[in-house]
Design an enzyme around this catalytic site. Structure first.
Site, PDB file in Angstrom:
ATOM      1  N   HIS A  32      -8.358   0.758  -4.081  1.00 13.61           N
ATOM      2  CA  HIS A  32      -9.297   0.472  -2.990  1.00 13.61           C
ATOM      3  C   HIS A  32     -10.039   1.762  -2.663  1.00 13.61           C
ATOM      4  CE1 HIS A  32      -9.510  -0.638   1.629  1.00 13.61           C
ATOM      5  NE2 HIS A  32     -10.711  -0.539   1.083  1.00 13.61           N
ATOM      6  N   SER A  70       0.845  -1.197   0.000  1.00 15.34           N
ATOM      7  CA  SER A  70       0.000   0.000   0.000  1.00 15.34           C
ATOM      8  C   SER A  70       0.875   1.241   0.000  1.00 15.34           C
ATOM      9  CB  SER A  70      -0.892   0.009   1.244  1.00 15.34           C
ATOM     10  OG  SER A  70      -1.462   1.297   1.372  1.00 15.34           O
TER      11      SER A  70
HETATM   12  C1  DX5 Z   1      -6.417   1.138   5.574  1.00 13.49           C
HETATM   13  C2  DX5 Z   1      -5.897   0.860   4.187  1.00 13.49           C
HETATM   14  C3  DX5 Z   1      -4.747  -0.071   4.134  1.00 13.49           C
HETATM   15  C4  DX5 Z   1      -3.510   0.414   4.834  1.00 13.49           C
HETATM   16  C5  DX5 Z   1      -2.731  -0.782   5.252  1.00 13.49           C
HETATM   17  O1  DX5 Z   1      -7.625   1.796   5.491  1.00 13.49           O
HETATM   18  O2  DX5 Z   1      -6.916   0.293   3.393  1.00 13.49           O
HETATM   19  O3  DX5 Z   1      -4.435  -0.449   2.802  1.00 13.49           O
HETATM   20  O4  DX5 Z   1      -2.690   1.227   4.046  1.00 13.49           O
HETATM   21  O5  DX5 Z   1      -1.638  -0.356   6.017  1.00 13.49           O
HETATM   22  P1  DX5 Z   1      -0.896  -1.322   7.025  1.00 13.49           P
HETATM   23  O6  DX5 Z   1      -0.366  -2.478   6.243  1.00 13.49           O
HETATM   24  O7  DX5 Z   1       0.166  -0.448   7.611  1.00 13.49           O
HETATM   25  O8  DX5 Z   1      -1.923  -1.764   8.043  1.00 13.49           O
HETATM   26 ZN    ZN Z   2      -6.447  -0.591   1.372  1.00 12.47          ZN
END
Ligand code: DX5
Ligand code: ZN
Length: 215
Positions: free
Chosen positions: A63, A7
């Site tokens: 997303h 991400s």
């Molecule tokens: C949260 C996002 C995730 C986030 C994940 O709302 O959808 O994609 O960036 O980050 P980590 O891996 O740090 O939990």
């Molecule tokens: Zn996400």
């Protein structure tokens, strides 16, 4: 095969091209779009997707954490998204189905996302239109949160739906995935792992991506 979708929410937005090149050994680039309404945070939108499109050959996994995504899905497809996922909680069943059909009409992959409090059965009205189903393992809105292991029965449930009704559909998990929690997600049936902070905090990103895959 397990696919890794770092991400870019955890990237340095002033050096986005550099940070996207750093994840070139991954499978997808996960792009978190937030509108300050559906979730209490605002991140990036269509112009940024358009700008990052030429910086990578990897598919862009967008997303959408936005209210009524049907209003914007075609713009994200035109900007270069390859996979666009919409939250089932973000509109009526009719409008989410319309959004998924609009994505597919653009020749792109479509999918739905469920928040932690949403039951797995909520994906069923959409499964025939899905190339991906995403199970949130944190409340959407921010990176760096703690993994919710109690989402694994839902991952297992949706794995059963996919195997019975939609073989080949990706099953993605998102939130708090690191090398400790990735094997738990894989055992529950996920085949695509989103990881933001785990990837971008790593000194050796290709090694971290291999480790997340279980290699
Ligand atoms: C949260 C996002 C995730 C986030 C994940 O709302 O959808 O994609 O960036 O980050 P980590 O891996 O740090 O939990
Ligand atoms: Zn996400």
């Amino acid at each position: 095969m397990i696919k890794i979708a770092p991400s870019i929410l955890s990237a340095d937005f002033a050096n986005l091209e550099r940070d996207i090149r750093r994840i070139h050994t991954a499978d997808y680039v996960h792009v978190d779009v937030m509108d300050g309404q559906f979730v209490p945070n605002i991140t990036i939108g269509v112009p940024v997707v358009k700008c990052i499109r030429p910086t990578t050959d990897l598919p862009l996994d967008v997303h959408l954490m936005i209210d009524r995504p049907v209003r914007y899905v075609e713009q994200f497809c035109d900007a270069g998204a390859d996979i666009v996922t919409c939250h089932v909680e973000a509109d009526t069943e009719e409008n989410i189905s319309a959004a998924l059909r609009a994505i597919r009409a653009k020749g792109k992959k479509a999918g739905v996302v469920v928040k932690p409090k949403t039951p797995g059965s909520a994906v069923l009205p959409f499964i025939d239109l899905c190339d991906m189903i995403l199970v949130m393992t944190v409340e959407p809105g921010f990176g760096g949160q703690k993994f919710m292991g109690d989402m694994m029965p839902k991952v297992q449930e949706i794995r059963r739906y996919i195997d019975a009704l939609r073989p080949g559909c990706d099953l993605e998990v998102d939130g708090g995935v690191d090398t400790a929690t990735a094997p738990i997600c894989i055992a529950a049936g996920a085949n695509v792992l989103v990881a933001g902070s785990a990837v971008y905090k790593a000194d050796d990103i290709p090694a971290k991506i291999r480790a997340l895959r279980g290699q």
